[in-house]
Enzyme design. Structure first.
Site, PDB file in Angstrom:
ATOM      1  N   TYR A  22       1.104  -1.117   0.050  1.00 53.49           N
ATOM      2  CA  TYR A  22      -0.231   0.065  -0.567  1.00 53.49           C
ATOM      3  C   TYR A  22       0.735   1.301   0.159  1.00 53.49           C
ATOM      4  O   TYR A  22       1.625   0.880   0.598  1.00 53.49           O
ATOM      5  CB  TYR A  22      -1.210   0.175   1.203  1.00 53.49           C
ATOM      6  CG  TYR A  22      -1.327   1.162   1.641  1.00 53.49           C
ATOM      7  CD1 TYR A  22      -2.385   1.237   0.501  1.00 53.49           C
ATOM      8  CD2 TYR A  22      -1.034   2.501   2.355  1.00 53.49           C
ATOM      9  CE1 TYR A  22      -3.298   3.051   0.563  1.00 53.49           C
ATOM     10  CE2 TYR A  22      -1.578   3.681   2.206  1.00 53.49           C
ATOM     11  CZ  TYR A  22      -3.226   3.802   1.056  1.00 53.49           C
ATOM     12  OH  TYR A  22      -4.111   4.688   1.775  1.00 53.49           O
ATOM     13  N   HIS A  28      -4.004  16.127  -2.835  1.00 49.98           N
ATOM     14  CA  HIS A  28      -4.166  16.884  -1.990  1.00 49.98           C
ATOM     15  C   HIS A  28      -4.417  17.910  -0.909  1.00 49.98           C
ATOM     16  O   HIS A  28      -4.866  18.328  -0.068  1.00 49.98           O
ATOM     17  CB  HIS A  28      -3.956  15.130  -0.177  1.00 49.98           C
ATOM     18  CG  HIS A  28      -4.544  13.954  -0.382  1.00 49.98           C
ATOM     19  ND1 HIS A  28      -4.248  13.735  -1.875  1.00 49.98           N
ATOM     20  CD2 HIS A  28      -4.914  12.778   0.123  1.00 49.98           C
ATOM     21  CE1 HIS A  28      -4.917  11.996  -1.728  1.00 49.98           C
ATOM     22  NE2 HIS A  28      -5.229  11.581  -0.593  1.00 49.98           N
ATOM     23  N   ASN A  59       0.935  11.255   5.831  1.00 48.98           N
ATOM     24  CA  ASN A  59       0.106  10.585   6.335  1.00 48.98           C
ATOM     25  C   ASN A  59       0.695  10.552   7.985  1.00 48.98           C
ATOM     26  O   ASN A  59       1.076   9.546   8.824  1.00 48.98           O
ATOM     27  CB  ASN A  59       0.638   8.974   6.667  1.00 48.98           C
ATOM     28  CG  ASN A  59      -0.686   8.220   6.546  1.00 48.98           C
ATOM     29  OD1 ASN A  59      -0.293   6.870   6.435  1.00 48.98           O
ATOM     30  ND2 ASN A  59      -1.542   8.557   6.249  1.00 48.98           N
ATOM     31  N   TYR A 115     -18.265  30.031  47.369  1.00 47.41           N
ATOM     32  CA  TYR A 115     -17.832  28.980  46.813  1.00 47.41           C
ATOM     33  C   TYR A 115     -17.019  29.248  46.067  1.00 47.41           C
ATOM     34  O   TYR A 115     -15.783  28.662  45.857  1.00 47.41           O
ATOM     35  CB  TYR A 115     -18.802  27.615  46.115  1.00 47.41           C
ATOM     36  CG  TYR A 115     -19.284  27.014  46.635  1.00 47.41           C
ATOM     37  CD1 TYR A 115     -19.841  27.303  48.168  1.00 47.41           C
ATOM     38  CD2 TYR A 115     -20.249  25.746  46.273  1.00 47.41           C
ATOM     39  CE1 TYR A 115     -20.858  26.028  49.086  1.00 47.41           C
ATOM     40  CE2 TYR A 115     -21.553  25.460  47.183  1.00 47.41           C
ATOM     41  CZ  TYR A 115     -21.199  25.158  48.728  1.00 47.41           C
ATOM     42  OH  TYR A 115     -21.662  24.711  48.923  1.00 47.41           O
ATOM     43  N   ARG A 165     -13.925  30.200  48.209  1.00 44.03           N
ATOM     44  CA  ARG A 165     -13.507  28.680  49.179  1.00 44.03           C
ATOM     45  C   ARG A 165     -13.594  27.485  48.291  1.00 44.03           C
ATOM     46  O   ARG A 165     -12.330  26.890  48.973  1.00 44.03           O
ATOM     47  CB  ARG A 165     -14.772  28.957  49.972  1.00 44.03           C
ATOM     48  CG  ARG A 165     -14.648  27.326  51.620  1.00 44.03           C
ATOM     49  CD  ARG A 165     -15.599  27.382  52.492  1.00 44.03           C
ATOM     50  NE  ARG A 165     -16.977  28.361  51.800  1.00 44.03           N
ATOM     51  CZ  ARG A 165     -17.793  26.875  52.086  1.00 44.03           C
ATOM     52  NH1 ARG A 165     -17.376  25.993  52.480  1.00 44.03           N
ATOM     53  NH2 ARG A 165     -18.564  27.569  51.837  1.00 44.03           N
ATOM     54  N   PHE A 217      -2.880   6.111  12.348  1.00 50.74           N
ATOM     55  CA  PHE A 217      -3.046   7.440  11.760  1.00 50.74           C
ATOM     56  C   PHE A 217      -4.544   8.851  11.753  1.00 50.74           C
ATOM     57  O   PHE A 217      -4.994   9.710  12.051  1.00 50.74           O
ATOM     58  CB  PHE A 217      -2.954   7.926  10.145  1.00 50.74           C
ATOM     59  CG  PHE A 217      -4.303   6.829   9.593  1.00 50.74           C
ATOM     60  CD1 PHE A 217      -5.510   6.440   9.708  1.00 50.74           C
ATOM     61  CD2 PHE A 217      -3.227   6.147   9.150  1.00 50.74           C
ATOM     62  CE1 PHE A 217      -6.224   6.087   9.284  1.00 50.74           C
ATOM     63  CE2 PHE A 217      -4.403   4.752   7.935  1.00 50.74           C
ATOM     64  CZ  PHE A 217      -5.477   4.631   8.420  1.00 50.74           C
ATOM     65  N   GLU A 266     -12.952   5.103   4.781  1.00 54.39           N
ATOM     66  CA  GLU A 266     -12.376   5.839   5.698  1.00 54.39           C
ATOM     67  C   GLU A 266     -13.984   5.936   6.243  1.00 54.39           C
ATOM     68  O   GLU A 266     -14.294   7.237   6.343  1.00 54.39           O
ATOM     69  CB  GLU A 266     -11.760   6.963   5.708  1.00 54.39           C
ATOM     70  CG  GLU A 266     -10.547   7.101   5.186  1.00 54.39           C
ATOM     71  CD  GLU A 266      -9.538   7.916   4.572  1.00 54.39           C
ATOM     72  OE1 GLU A 266      -9.853   9.001   4.729  1.00 54.39           O
ATOM     73  OE2 GLU A 266      -8.560   7.833   4.425  1.00 54.39           O
TER      74      GLU A 266
END
Length: 531
Positions: free
Chosen positions: A52, A82, A221, A305, A308, A354, A439
């Site tokens: 791959y 990309h 990647n 509060y 404190r 990834f 994906e």
């Protein structure tokens, strides 16, 4: 010089690289591992067996075998296709942090990259060549593909680079360009000034590289952009947490609250590390206060509060930040490639390192955890400006009516605190399948990290407003004086922001104090007292 070996990069070193321009180099100990993994890739690139990203397509094209003559084009086209990001660019410090993190991961020796390519990435960093990296476009699934593709294009002489020489001029010109928004050219002009990647390389005396098998994939990647944004947001959040302890101590003193809730014995009985640290900070800062001594025997039993329980709330935030830091420390030194190259056996194995889930969850936690720090700060600010609760002049002005004092400063704190509540909604609970359902589960880590960064900035503003009001309250209590450490804080504020007598716009003063927090000026004023 910071030497990258893939296993020992710290957040402090990353900040030095991002903010102070510290140079980087490949550690000698990492070279053999990088060479060995590259040798595995070179051998596999010549095989008929598909591997791959080496001799196959990407994503849903993973089953497409690529001919040997097209292997170089495969990697080149990966970067080009990309680089689909949009939106405002990541700031230079985030780009620098991204480059350092990616170089560090490549140095682990699981990526199959050549040493020359790795050192070319480091050369960009060391020569101040900062790629234009759009902040939107990653779903944090197969890494932050789009941001890293924009970054990697510069290595091959393409893409764009931030031209810092013209940044200030460009900033001043932006408004005048808005009338021409219709064309692509005018829209580009509204961005920070950029120059072509090839020109930037030439200016720096660098040569573009030619990608070998798997190198395009190795460069993009990974989760480094979202991890970089998260790391910088974390460092800022830790800074805000320290400032919040300082702000609380100032407010509690100004409101004539008790120092006793910060007695170490109370917090040792519930030994969360963050709670004990915040309690120790507040107690040390208040110790020796003349204001505190003046009401030592006032008969008041308990404070509200927001006073404190400051250590308990601030401490819980610190516990969350500790988890985020642990996540960042691991991710900064983790191999997030696919496939992974194991040089000792010669195996190339597909996996899922990834996936940005660890970063997304940590970033969502950061965005949520910072909210209580801001909401309790806003409650103390409200008490400071309310005469029924503070015993001080209304809205911290002696001439109320003619003057409104800090009425709207508290309103701004409330507005920002409310915005923070919406920013606390987690991004990582969302997932949209991509790449033809290959994906089918994504992390949204980049969205989560960018949101966390924004949340930390908003929280910083809320704490700044508290410090502004608390210092004014200290002034109104004169001739009583605060503790020596808090006086240093008060003096620092007064060196930049004068006491409010007649009304003026609070916004510039809030910005000034926000900057003092962001630059660690309050940490420096308090010295070792605040941890």
């Amino acid at each position: 010089m910071i030497y990258l070996d893939g296993s020992s990069l710290t957040l402090e070193q990353l900040l030095a690289i991002a903010d102070r321009g510290e140079p980087v180099a490949l550690a000698d100990a990492a070279r053999d591992g990088v060479r060995a993994s590259r040798a595995v890739v070179d051998r596999r690139a010549q095989d008929e067996e598909p591997a791959y990203g080496i001799n196959t397509g990407f994503g849903s094209f993973a089953d497409v075998k690529i001919a040997p003559r097209a292997l170089d084009a495969l990697q080149l086209n990966l970067l080009r296709s990309h680089a689909a990001g949009l939106g405002e660019p990541l700031p230079v410090r985030a780009v620098r942090a991204t480059m350092a993190l990616r170089a560090n991961v490549l140095a682990k020796g699981f990526s199959g990259i050549r040493i020359g390519t790795l050192e070319a990435l480091m050369a960009l960093l060391n020569n101040g060549v900062h790629p234009y990296v759009p902040s939107r476009g990653s779903v944090g699934a197969s890494g932050d593909l789009a941001p890293l593709a924009h970054l990697a294009l510069v290595l091959i002489g393409e893409g764009e680079v931030l031209d810092e020489h013209d940044e200030n001029r460009n900033r001043g010109d932006r408004e005048g360009r808005r009338e021409n928004q219709g064309s692509l050219r005018s829209q580009r002009a509204l961005r920070l000034n950029v120059i072509p990647g090839a020109e930037a390389l030439s200016r720096a005396g660098l040569e573009p590289i030619t990608l070998g098998p798997k190198e395009g994939l190795a460069l993009i990647n990974g989760t480094q952009p979202s991890t970089a944004v998260l790391a910088l947001a974390l460092a800022a959040a830790e800074q805000v947490a320290r400032a919040a302890d300082i702000a609380a101590a100032l407010s509690i003193d100004a409101l004539r609250g008790s120092i006793h809730p910060f007695d170490a014995r109370i917090h040792d009985a519930r030994p969360f590390r963050g709670q004990r640290t915040s309690a120790a900070n507040i107690e040390a800062l208040m110790r020796g206060s003349g204001i505190n001594k003046s009401h030592e025997y006032c008969g008041k039993v308990q404070d509200a509060y927001s006073l404190r329980c400051a250590a308990q709330v601030h401490g819980a935030v610190r516990e969350a930040l500790r988890f985020v830091r642990e996540t960042v420390d691991v991710e900064a030194n983790s191999a997030t490639d696919n496939p992974m190259v194991f040089a000792d056996t010669g195996d190339i194995v597909s996996g899922g390192n990834f996936h940005g889930a660890p970063t997304a969850i940590a970033a969502d936690l950061l965005a949520a955890a910072i909210v209580p720090l801001a909401t309790i700060s806003e409650r103390r600010t409200d008490r400071l400006v309310d005469p029924a609760l503070s015993g001080l002049p209304a809205f911290l002005t002696r001439d109320g009516g003619v003057n409104s004092g800090y009425m709207l400063a508290q309103v701004t704190a409330a507005a920002v605190a409310s915005e923070l509540k919406s920013l606390a909604h987690p991004s990582g609970v969302d997932t949209i399948p991509t790449s033809a359902n290959r994906e089918d589960h994504v992390s949204m880590s980049m969205t989560a990290a960018l949101k966390a960064e924004r949340a930390v900035g908003r929280a910083r503003e809320v704490v700044a407003i508290e410090i502004l009001c608390a210092c004014q309250a200290i002034d109104l209590l004169a001739p009583l004086v605060t503790s020596p450490p808090l006086k240093k804080v008060h003096d620092l504020v007064r060196s930049r922001v004068p006491t409010l007598v007649d009304d003026r716009a609070p916004a510039p003063d809030i910005v000034t104090i926000t900057t003092l927090i962001a630059t660690s000026a309050f940490d420096d004023a308090c010295g070792v007292l605040v941890k």
